[in-house]
Scaffold this motif. Structure first.
Motif, PDB file in Angstrom:
ATOM      1  N   TYR A 389       0.799  -1.410   0.224  1.00 26.47           N
ATOM      2  CA  TYR A 389      -0.060  -0.019  -0.035  1.00 26.47           C
ATOM      3  C   TYR A 389       0.889   1.404   0.021  1.00 26.47           C
ATOM      4  O   TYR A 389       0.634   2.359  -0.599  1.00 26.47           O
ATOM      5  CB  TYR A 389      -0.949   0.147   1.346  1.00 26.47           C
ATOM      6  N   LEU A 390       1.872   1.152   0.872  1.00 29.35           N
ATOM      7  CA  LEU A 390       2.744   2.493   1.037  1.00 29.35           C
ATOM      8  C   LEU A 390       3.998   2.482  -0.201  1.00 29.35           C
ATOM      9  O   LEU A 390       4.272   3.468  -0.492  1.00 29.35           O
ATOM     10  CB  LEU A 390       3.298   2.397   2.227  1.00 29.35           C
ATOM     11  N   LEU A 391       4.561   1.301  -0.358  1.00 35.41           N
ATOM     12  CA  LEU A 391       5.691   1.240  -1.328  1.00 35.41           C
ATOM     13  C   LEU A 391       5.290   1.710  -2.707  1.00 35.41           C
ATOM     14  O   LEU A 391       6.120   2.247  -3.637  1.00 35.41           O
ATOM     15  CB  LEU A 391       6.457  -0.136  -1.350  1.00 35.41           C
ATOM     16  N   TYR A 392       4.109   1.328  -3.207  1.00 33.81           N
ATOM     17  CA  TYR A 392       3.852   1.716  -4.532  1.00 33.81           C
ATOM     18  C   TYR A 392       3.667   3.334  -4.559  1.00 33.81           C
ATOM     19  O   TYR A 392       2.783   3.904  -3.898  1.00 33.81           O
ATOM     20  CB  TYR A 392       2.369   1.068  -5.027  1.00 33.81           C
ATOM     21  N   GLY A 393       4.458   3.976  -5.626  1.00 38.33           N
ATOM     22  CA  GLY A 393       4.022   5.260  -5.772  1.00 38.33           C
ATOM     23  C   GLY A 393       4.821   6.118  -4.891  1.00 38.33           C
ATOM     24  O   GLY A 393       4.726   7.539  -4.610  1.00 38.33           O
ATOM     25  N   ALA A 394       5.523   5.587  -3.732  1.00 38.27           N
ATOM     26  CA  ALA A 394       6.323   6.246  -2.727  1.00 38.27           C
ATOM     27  C   ALA A 394       7.313   7.065  -3.319  1.00 38.27           C
ATOM     28  O   ALA A 394       7.880   6.953  -4.228  1.00 38.27           O
ATOM     29  CB  ALA A 394       6.799   5.375  -1.687  1.00 38.27           C
ATOM     30  N   PRO A 395       7.590   8.325  -2.868  1.00 42.85           N
ATOM     31  CA  PRO A 395       8.550   9.304  -3.232  1.00 42.85           C
ATOM     32  C   PRO A 395      10.108   8.589  -3.431  1.00 42.85           C
ATOM     33  O   PRO A 395      10.345   7.785  -2.336  1.00 42.85           O
ATOM     34  CB  PRO A 395       8.600  10.435  -2.286  1.00 42.85           C
ATOM     35  N   LEU A 396      10.974   8.853  -4.299  1.00 50.35           N
ATOM     36  CA  LEU A 396      11.828   7.904  -4.343  1.00 50.35           C
ATOM     37  C   LEU A 396      12.985   8.120  -3.374  1.00 50.35           C
ATOM     38  O   LEU A 396      13.784   7.144  -2.903  1.00 50.35           O
ATOM     39  CB  LEU A 396      12.933   8.275  -5.719  1.00 50.35           C
ATOM     40  N   GLU A 397      13.080   9.333  -2.847  1.00 49.72           N
ATOM     41  CA  GLU A 397      14.145   9.707  -1.638  1.00 49.72           C
ATOM     42  C   GLU A 397      13.495   9.117  -0.459  1.00 49.72           C
ATOM     43  O   GLU A 397      14.546   9.040   0.500  1.00 49.72           O
ATOM     44  CB  GLU A 397      14.096  11.165  -1.623  1.00 49.72           C
ATOM     45  N   LEU A 398      12.567   8.258  -0.146  1.00 48.99           N
ATOM     46  CA  LEU A 398      11.864   7.955   0.570  1.00 48.99           C
ATOM     47  C   LEU A 398      11.635   6.340   0.844  1.00 48.99           C
ATOM     48  O   LEU A 398      11.908   5.676   1.744  1.00 48.99           O
ATOM     49  CB  LEU A 398      10.523   8.521   1.184  1.00 48.99           C
ATOM     50  N   LYS A 399      11.577   5.738  -0.345  1.00 48.41           N
ATOM     51  CA  LYS A 399      11.131   4.561  -0.627  1.00 48.41           C
ATOM     52  C   LYS A 399      12.277   3.282   0.032  1.00 48.41           C
ATOM     53  O   LYS A 399      11.685   2.545   0.665  1.00 48.41           O
ATOM     54  CB  LYS A 399      11.183   4.089  -1.930  1.00 48.41           C
ATOM     55  N   GLU A 400      13.552   3.733  -0.041  1.00 49.97           N
ATOM     56  CA  GLU A 400      14.451   2.745   0.539  1.00 49.97           C
ATOM     57  C   GLU A 400      14.432   2.604   2.238  1.00 49.97           C
ATOM     58  O   GLU A 400      14.386   1.526   2.553  1.00 49.97           O
ATOM     59  CB  GLU A 400      15.916   3.326   0.099  1.00 49.97           C
ATOM     60  N   GLU A 401      14.250   3.784   2.684  1.00 50.24           N
ATOM     61  CA  GLU A 401      14.370   3.924   4.029  1.00 50.24           C
ATOM     62  C   GLU A 401      12.762   3.385   4.655  1.00 50.24           C
ATOM     63  O   GLU A 401      12.576   2.541   5.739  1.00 50.24           O
ATOM     64  CB  GLU A 401      14.379   5.355   4.692  1.00 50.24           C
ATOM     65  N   LEU A 402      11.846   3.720   3.830  1.00 54.99           N
ATOM     66  CA  LEU A 402      10.449   3.039   4.139  1.00 54.99           C
ATOM     67  C   LEU A 402      10.448   1.630   4.349  1.00 54.99           C
ATOM     68  O   LEU A 402       9.709   0.867   4.815  1.00 54.99           O
ATOM     69  CB  LEU A 402       9.440   3.874   3.148  1.00 54.99           C
ATOM     70  N   GLN A 403      10.992   1.175   2.911  1.00 53.98           N
ATOM     71  CA  GLN A 403      10.836  -0.211   2.764  1.00 53.98           C
ATOM     72  C   GLN A 403      11.684  -0.914   4.119  1.00 53.98           C
ATOM     73  O   GLN A 403      11.221  -2.050   4.423  1.00 53.98           O
ATOM     74  CB  GLN A 403      11.667  -0.658   1.523  1.00 53.98           C
ATOM     75  N   LYS A 404      12.922  -0.521   4.318  1.00 57.82           N
ATOM     76  CA  LYS A 404      13.772  -1.039   5.473  1.00 57.82           C
ATOM     77  C   LYS A 404      12.712  -0.909   6.910  1.00 57.82           C
ATOM     78  O   LYS A 404      12.832  -1.885   7.423  1.00 57.82           O
ATOM     79  CB  LYS A 404      14.798  -0.098   5.563  1.00 57.82           C
ATOM     80  N   GLN A 405      12.121   0.131   7.198  1.00 54.52           N
ATOM     81  CA  GLN A 405      11.444   0.114   8.475  1.00 54.52           C
ATOM     82  C   GLN A 405      10.142  -0.654   8.379  1.00 54.52           C
ATOM     83  O   GLN A 405      10.059  -1.435   9.341  1.00 54.52           O
ATOM     84  CB  GLN A 405      10.731   1.629   8.722  1.00 54.52           C
ATOM     85  N   LEU A 406       9.481  -0.843   7.178  1.00 56.47           N
ATOM     86  CA  LEU A 406       8.535  -1.729   7.019  1.00 56.47           C
ATOM     87  C   LEU A 406       8.875  -3.257   7.372  1.00 56.47           C
ATOM     88  O   LEU A 406       8.337  -3.897   7.860  1.00 56.47           O
ATOM     89  CB  LEU A 406       7.872  -1.719   5.679  1.00 56.47           C
ATOM     90  N   ARG A 407       9.947  -3.444   6.796  1.00 54.83           N
ATOM     91  CA  ARG A 407      10.595  -5.008   7.066  1.00 54.83           C
ATOM     92  C   ARG A 407      11.049  -5.169   8.361  1.00 54.83           C
ATOM     93  O   ARG A 407      10.687  -6.391   8.897  1.00 54.83           O
ATOM     94  CB  ARG A 407      11.890  -5.062   6.030  1.00 54.83           C
TER      95      ARG A 407
END
Length: 444
Positions: A389-407
């Protein structure tokens, strides 16, 4: 020269004869299509017959499921019959049974025993819920008026004093929520809700109605979480029928695949449809923050711990301002309820210790009994729901950190109370990351 002229005239005549429309239709058409026409007719008839069959089958299944699932007229009949007999009471009884200002509209039921309708009450869109399980068991005739009051509205009995009723309520809440210091305040709230005519007393009909409502898991949770902004508000009741505010969007995504197509379409198509109709990413981030706040609210809340036992897109939604709202509290269970379910339960593996769909405990394979601790906390299940839900379309500068925290969040396991600091840290980090991106914008 004469012979060549004659041959030319003959060829001209042949050419002209082939170009005449009547000759073409009369001679050429039979030669070209005569052999194919029977086959075309058979195929055409087969397609038409197949279309009629499929359409009839879909219409029949829709009608059958609708007539089975949607029995609002039975619900109204039962409730109003008991109201007129003085067995039950409630703040919406007069509007439902006398003035007819509480109207059933669209059927939303997923079970024939749990009737759910969108409705209209005093020019406001609402959700109406009532159960007719006892009615279905009592009499097979759908339009009869069963004696459900014998089973459902049997407590309290005539002669019960006010102090005895309060004691009944307190003991019941302890069994469902645990021995919390805040239960006395909840008892007072229940008494105030039961006193429909505001005369400072609770009649037998009022007491029977509120007692029946408390047996419903969702109603009990709505009372327990009434101070929280992420649950729908309770607006009124009549007997064990209750009315709540309507949540405009009942899925995290903007649209859901119709039930009859869900099994036909591959998961990739489902995902594409969801992505097309999902809200803009900043709005999804705002909804996700609300969901995380809800997880925080039910973790060591005022009335104990609650567990989300079915984490799906259709149980959570949002309003027109993109504030998160929990759509279906029936999929949320109290810690005491789950412990009661697991106590002494025989098991061979962990899956035998599952309450609902997602609340799983471990199996003691030596003792062949379930333990009482959940394998996965609410936060880990919610992060699994939010990943795509959050990773699709997420801002590029945020995506890597967001993916890490969700994992990191999805790997949380064990009893939440034993890792409270870690649980809170992961939750707050994720909320902060999302909030920084949308704060000071129109989406905040």
């Amino acid at each position: 020269m004469a012979a060549q002229g004659q041959r030319g005239r003959k060829e001209t005549r042949k050419t002209k004869s082939h170009c005449q429309p009547l000759n073409c239709l009369h001679k050429v058409l039979p030669m070209c299509f005569q052999s194919r026409l029977p086959g075309i007719k058979v195929k055409y008839l087969l397609v038409v017959w197949l279309g009629i069959f499929v359409g009839s089958w879909v219409a029949y299944m829709h009608y059958s499921s609708y007539s089975e699932l949607c029995r609002g007229h039975v619900c109204r009949m039962i409730i109003c019959d008991q109201y007129k007999k003085g067995i039950i009471s409630g703040s919406t009884c007069k509007d439902l049974c006398e003035e007819r200002s509480l109207l059933f509209q669209h059927c939303l039921s997923s079970s024939p025993t749990q009737q759910v309708y969108s409705g209209l009450w005093r020019e406001r869109e609402v959700i109406i819920k009532c159960g007719i399980e006892e009615a279905l068991k009592a009499d097979s005739h759908p339009d009869s008026v069963p004696r459900r009051d014998v089973v459902l509205f049997d407590k309290p009995t005539r002669g019960t004093s006010m102090d005895e009723f309060k004691e009944m309520l307190l003991n019941f809440l302890k069994s469902k929520l645990g021995d919390q210091p805040s239960l006395a305040a909840l008892v007072s709230r229940i008494i105030a809700m039961a006193d429909v005519n505001r005369d400072g007393k609770v009649s037998l009909a009022e007491a029977k109605s509120i007692w029946a409502l408390l047996q419903l898991n969702e109603f009990l949770l709505m009372l327990s979480l009434h101070e929280k902004e992420h649950t729908s508000k309770l607006l009124g009741h009549c007997g064990d029928l209750y009315v709540t505010e309507k949540i405009p969007h009942t899925s995290l995504y903007g649209v859901d695949v119709p039930p009859f197509l869900q099994s036909l379409l591959p998961s990739v198509v489902h995902q594409i449809i969801h992505q097309w109709f999902a809200p803009a990413w900043p709005r999804r981030a705002k909804i996700a923050i609300g969901l995380l706040e809800f997880v925080e609210e039910i973790f060591h809340g005022t009335y104990g711990n609650f567990y989300i036992c079915e984490t799906g897109f259709k149980n959570v939604g949002y309003n027109d301002k993109y504030d998160f709202k929990m759509v279906n509290l029936r999929k949320v269970a109290t810690e005491m309820t789950i412990r009661g379910f697991l106590k002494g339960r025989h098991c061979e593996q962990n899956v035998d210790c599952t309450y609902g769909k997602d609340c799983m405990a471990t199996c003691d394979k030596l003792m062949k009994q379930c333990k009482s601790d959940m394998v996965q906390p609410n936060l880990a299940k919610v992060c699994g729901l939010l990943q795509d839900y959050l990773l699709y379309g997420a801002p590029l500068e945020l995506k890597e950190e967001l993916q890490k925290q969700l994992r990191t969040c999805m790997t949380l396991s064990g009893l939440a109370s034993q890792m409270e600091v870690h649980h809170s840290l992961v939750l707050n980090n994720l909320k902060t990351l999302l909030w920084k991106k949308i704060s000071n914008t129109k989406y905040s």
